[in-house]
Design an enzyme around this catalytic site. Structure first.
Site, PDB file in Angstrom:
ATOM      1  N   GLU A  83     -22.094   0.405 -46.954  1.00  0.00           N
ATOM      2  CA  GLU A  83     -20.975   0.431 -47.894  1.00  0.00           C
ATOM      3  C   GLU A  83     -20.247   1.776 -47.821  1.00  0.00           C
ATOM      4  OE1 GLU A  83     -20.137   0.229 -52.728  1.00  0.00           O
ATOM      5  OE2 GLU A  83     -22.172  -0.049 -51.981  1.00  0.00           O
ATOM      6  N   GLU A 105     -14.410  -3.420 -56.573  1.00  0.00           N
ATOM      7  CA  GLU A 105     -15.440  -3.956 -55.685  1.00  0.00           C
ATOM      8  C   GLU A 105     -14.666  -4.796 -54.683  1.00  0.00           C
ATOM      9  OE1 GLU A 105     -18.502  -3.173 -55.546  1.00  0.00           O
ATOM     10  OE2 GLU A 105     -19.056  -2.392 -57.511  1.00  0.00           O
ATOM     11  N   HIS A 151     -20.117   5.670 -52.763  1.00  0.00           N
ATOM     12  CA  HIS A 151     -21.370   6.251 -52.277  1.00  0.00           C
ATOM     13  C   HIS A 151     -21.174   7.022 -50.978  1.00  0.00           C
ATOM     14  CE1 HIS A 151     -23.052   3.533 -55.233  1.00  0.00           C
ATOM     15  NE2 HIS A 151     -22.303   2.587 -54.682  1.00  0.00           N
ATOM     16  N   HIS A 205     -15.436   0.425 -53.832  1.00  0.00           N
ATOM     17  CA  HIS A 205     -16.816   0.042 -53.532  1.00  0.00           C
ATOM     18  C   HIS A 205     -16.834  -1.275 -52.775  1.00  0.00           C
ATOM     19  CE1 HIS A 205     -18.997   3.025 -56.005  1.00  0.00           C
ATOM     20  NE2 HIS A 205     -17.797   3.114 -56.568  1.00  0.00           N
TER      21      HIS A 205
END
Length: 180
Positions: A44, A177, A8, A101
């Site tokens: 994030e 992740e 993101h 992420h």
């Protein structure tokens, strides 16, 4: 040749009309989201951008050619969209892609997990087997490096066909992740 995707973008939250546009990536998905943040507000997007910058330096020092899906993390930029992120590695001639992420799972959980694309005819049928192998190598490497596998999932490997970035890739790809 490795493509890295720092997930993101920091400015996504200021460009909602753009990131809420949907496109077909094996299913209808929005362009992007703003991602998660720590309870103290550390986004994030900033965390993953830092991780990718560090990883890029290490890989280049070991002789790799590294491409990144975005080269800035500012409030004035957004995206790229999941479809563009997925197709980026093949466009650059990369051999594989890692999308980084930070998970927003319940705060009681800890650790990392790796998402690999499921077999999806017309999308990932050509990369799903190699991607799963890459995922297991990532899990092994992260664990050997002292990182804790997930405590909130039954396995550190998740195989999914609902992740647009993975669906649109034409090279072996995984999404890590990195922490919760």
């Amino acid at each position: 040749k490795i493509a890295l995707d720092p997930g993101h973008n920091l400015g996504n939250s200021l460009h909602l009309a753009a990131i809420n546009q949907t496109s077909w990536v094996g299913l209808a998905k929005t362009c992007n989201t703003s991602g998660t943040a720590t309870n103290a507000g550390y986004p994030e997007a900033s965390f993953t951008f830092d991780v990718v910058a560090r990883l890029r330096r290490l890989l280049v020092a070991h002789g790799a050619t590294v491409y990144v899906t975005r080269d800035r993390n500012t409030m004035s930029t957004y995206g790229p969209c999941v479809g563009a992120r997925g197709s980026f590695a093949a466009q650059e001639g990369a051999d594989l892609m890692v999308s980084v992420h930070g998970d927003g799972a319940p705060s009681s959980g800890r650790g990392f997990h790796v998402i690999a694309p499921a077999y999806y005819k017309g999308y990932t049928d050509d990369i799903s087997t190699e991607s799963r192998s890459l995922a297991w190598r990532m899990i092994s490497g992260l664990t050997a490096g002292g990182l804790q596998p997930t405590t909130y999932l039954s396995s550190p490997l998740s195989v999914r066909k609902d992740v647009g970035t993975l669906n649109m890739s034409d090279v072996p790809t995984v999404m890590v992740e990195t922490l919760n």
